[in-house]
Design a protein around this motif. Sequence first.
Motif, PDB file in Angstrom:
ATOM      1  N   MET A 165      30.102 -23.509  -8.274  1.00 23.52           N
ATOM      2  CA  MET A 165      31.536 -23.822  -8.256  1.00 23.52           C
ATOM      3  C   MET A 165      32.291 -22.988  -9.278  1.00 23.52           C
ATOM      4  O   MET A 165      31.721 -22.505 -10.245  1.00 23.52           O
ATOM      5  CB  MET A 165      31.750 -25.306  -8.545  1.00 23.52           C
ATOM      6  CG  MET A 165      31.140 -26.210  -7.491  1.00 23.52           C
ATOM      7  SD  MET A 165      31.469 -27.944  -7.807  1.00 23.52           S
ATOM      8  CE  MET A 165      33.214 -27.989  -7.523  1.00 23.52           C
ATOM      9  N   GLY A 166      33.588 -22.840  -9.027  1.00 24.13           N
ATOM     10  CA  GLY A 166      34.417 -22.121  -9.972  1.00 24.13           C
ATOM     11  C   GLY A 166      35.887 -22.281  -9.645  1.00 24.13           C
ATOM     12  O   GLY A 166      36.266 -22.888  -8.646  1.00 24.13           O
ATOM     13  N   VAL A 167      36.709 -21.706 -10.519  1.00 26.20           N
ATOM     14  CA  VAL A 167      38.164 -21.763 -10.370  1.00 26.20           C
ATOM     15  C   VAL A 167      38.715 -20.366 -10.569  1.00 26.20           C
ATOM     16  O   VAL A 167      38.290 -19.631 -11.473  1.00 26.20           O
ATOM     17  CB  VAL A 167      38.797 -22.724 -11.408  1.00 26.20           C
ATOM     18  CG1 VAL A 167      40.314 -22.727 -11.294  1.00 26.20           C
ATOM     19  CG2 VAL A 167      38.252 -24.131 -11.248  1.00 26.20           C
ATOM     20  N   GLY A 174      37.447 -25.674  -2.477  1.00 22.50           N
ATOM     21  CA  GLY A 174      37.172 -26.982  -3.052  1.00 22.50           C
ATOM     22  C   GLY A 174      38.469 -27.701  -3.368  1.00 22.50           C
ATOM     23  O   GLY A 174      38.570 -28.916  -3.240  1.00 22.50           O
ATOM     24  N   ALA A 175      39.490 -26.930  -3.771  1.00 21.93           N
ATOM     25  CA  ALA A 175      40.793 -27.512  -4.093  1.00 21.93           C
ATOM     26  C   ALA A 175      41.816 -26.391  -4.252  1.00 21.93           C
ATOM     27  O   ALA A 175      41.461 -25.241  -4.512  1.00 21.93           O
ATOM     28  CB  ALA A 175      40.719 -28.325  -5.376  1.00 21.93           C
ATOM     29  N   GLU A 190      45.999 -22.296  -8.582  1.00 18.13           N
ATOM     30  CA  GLU A 190      44.617 -22.332  -9.055  1.00 18.13           C
ATOM     31  C   GLU A 190      43.758 -22.744  -7.871  1.00 18.13           C
ATOM     32  O   GLU A 190      44.009 -23.774  -7.242  1.00 18.13           O
ATOM     33  CB  GLU A 190      44.447 -23.314 -10.218  1.00 18.13           C
ATOM     34  CG  GLU A 190      44.920 -22.744 -11.520  1.00 18.13           C
ATOM     35  CD  GLU A 190      44.508 -23.588 -12.714  1.00 18.13           C
ATOM     36  OE1 GLU A 190      43.818 -24.620 -12.550  1.00 18.13           O
ATOM     37  OE2 GLU A 190      44.888 -23.207 -13.818  1.00 18.13           O
ATOM     38  N   THR A 249      40.019 -23.644  -6.425  1.00 10.89           N
ATOM     39  CA  THR A 249      38.645 -24.047  -6.711  1.00 10.89           C
ATOM     40  C   THR A 249      37.785 -23.671  -5.514  1.00 10.89           C
ATOM     41  O   THR A 249      38.179 -23.894  -4.368  1.00 10.89           O
ATOM     42  CB  THR A 249      38.560 -25.563  -6.965  1.00 10.89           C
ATOM     43  OG1 THR A 249      39.405 -25.887  -8.071  1.00 10.89           O
ATOM     44  CG2 THR A 249      37.126 -25.998  -7.273  1.00 10.89           C
ATOM     45  N   LYS A 270      36.851 -19.864 -14.504  1.00  7.40           N
ATOM     46  CA  LYS A 270      35.790 -20.823 -14.830  1.00  7.40           C
ATOM     47  C   LYS A 270      34.729 -20.762 -13.741  1.00  7.40           C
ATOM     48  O   LYS A 270      35.042 -20.672 -12.561  1.00  7.40           O
ATOM     49  CB  LYS A 270      36.399 -22.225 -14.906  1.00  7.40           C
ATOM     50  CG  LYS A 270      35.454 -23.298 -15.376  1.00  7.40           C
ATOM     51  CD  LYS A 270      36.239 -24.528 -15.793  1.00  7.40           C
ATOM     52  CE  LYS A 270      36.115 -25.624 -14.775  1.00  7.40           C
ATOM     53  NZ  LYS A 270      36.760 -26.871 -15.176  1.00  7.40           N
ATOM     54  N   ARG A 271      33.453 -20.813 -14.178  1.00  4.94           N
ATOM     55  CA  ARG A 271      32.325 -20.878 -13.231  1.00  4.94           C
ATOM     56  C   ARG A 271      31.265 -21.798 -13.800  1.00  4.94           C
ATOM     57  O   ARG A 271      30.966 -21.747 -14.988  1.00  4.94           O
ATOM     58  CB  ARG A 271      31.700 -19.497 -13.030  1.00  4.94           C
ATOM     59  CG  ARG A 271      32.406 -18.639 -12.049  1.00  4.94           C
ATOM     60  CD  ARG A 271      31.618 -17.404 -11.706  1.00  4.94           C
ATOM     61  NE  ARG A 271      31.339 -16.615 -12.896  1.00  4.94           N
ATOM     62  CZ  ARG A 271      30.302 -15.815 -13.044  1.00  4.94           C
ATOM     63  NH1 ARG A 271      29.429 -15.685 -12.082  1.00  4.94           N
ATOM     64  NH2 ARG A 271      30.116 -15.135 -14.142  1.00  4.94           N
ATOM     65  N   ARG A 275      42.455 -18.186 -10.915  1.00  2.00           N
ATOM     66  CA  ARG A 275      43.915 -18.195 -11.069  1.00  2.00           C
ATOM     67  C   ARG A 275      44.441 -17.065 -10.195  1.00  2.00           C
ATOM     68  O   ARG A 275      44.034 -15.911 -10.361  1.00  2.00           O
ATOM     69  CB  ARG A 275      44.315 -17.991 -12.518  1.00  2.00           C
ATOM     70  CG  ARG A 275      45.838 -18.065 -12.724  1.00  2.00           C
ATOM     71  CD  ARG A 275      46.248 -18.079 -14.180  1.00  2.00           C
ATOM     72  NE  ARG A 275      45.787 -19.308 -14.809  1.00  2.00           N
ATOM     73  CZ  ARG A 275      45.085 -19.363 -15.930  1.00  2.00           C
ATOM     74  NH1 ARG A 275      44.732 -18.256 -16.557  1.00  2.00           N
ATOM     75  NH2 ARG A 275      44.718 -20.519 -16.441  1.00  2.00           N
ATOM     76  N   ASN A 331      45.266 -26.220  -6.538  1.00  2.00           N
ATOM     77  CA  ASN A 331      46.053 -26.942  -7.540  1.00  2.00           C
ATOM     78  C   ASN A 331      47.205 -26.085  -8.057  1.00  2.00           C
ATOM     79  O   ASN A 331      47.116 -24.857  -8.082  1.00  2.00           O
ATOM     80  CB  ASN A 331      45.163 -27.359  -8.718  1.00  2.00           C
ATOM     81  CG  ASN A 331      44.152 -28.402  -8.306  1.00  2.00           C
ATOM     82  OD1 ASN A 331      44.506 -29.453  -7.776  1.00  2.00           O
ATOM     83  ND2 ASN A 331      42.882 -28.109  -8.523  1.00  2.00           N
TER      84      ASN A 331
END
Length: 148
Positions: free
Chosen positions: A118-120, A88-89, A136, A138, A113-114, A122, A91
């Motif tokens: 979707m989630g992120v 998704g990304a 990071e 996504t 994060k979820r 590290r 960063n």
Amino acid sequence: MKHLDINQIKEIIPHRHPFLLVDFIEDYEPGEYAVGYKCVTYREDFFRGHFPQEPVMPGVLTVEALAQVGAVAILSMEENQGKTAYFGAINNCKFKGKIVPGDKVRLETRIIKRKGPMGVGRAEASVDGKIVVSAELTFMVGQAGKND
């Protein structure tokens, strides 16, 4: 600690040679984190052109390897089995060192994060204890072959 060999990894994520960039998973917890390794050899296809006079693993492939390790953490969750994790990304990505033939790259992605699909994560790649890439990442989880 939960270990996964290459065949077990292939049961979780859809990547295959030459784009499967993780050789084994040392430890993981579904939905939380995964730690894996890529053992880099001079025989990697990308070294023929990047760069013939000074072989260096492309940074984008290191980021992809980190994403694949994160995908093991996400796709090993029961509700995500058989699905695909998409970017998704990317960063805050930093390249701090080179990866060269002979390196054993430690790849760690922790899900921070979820929310729904979707989630992120590290992510950090290191060689001999020195961080060479951090970012990071996504992700979006969806059905393979469908535009979700």
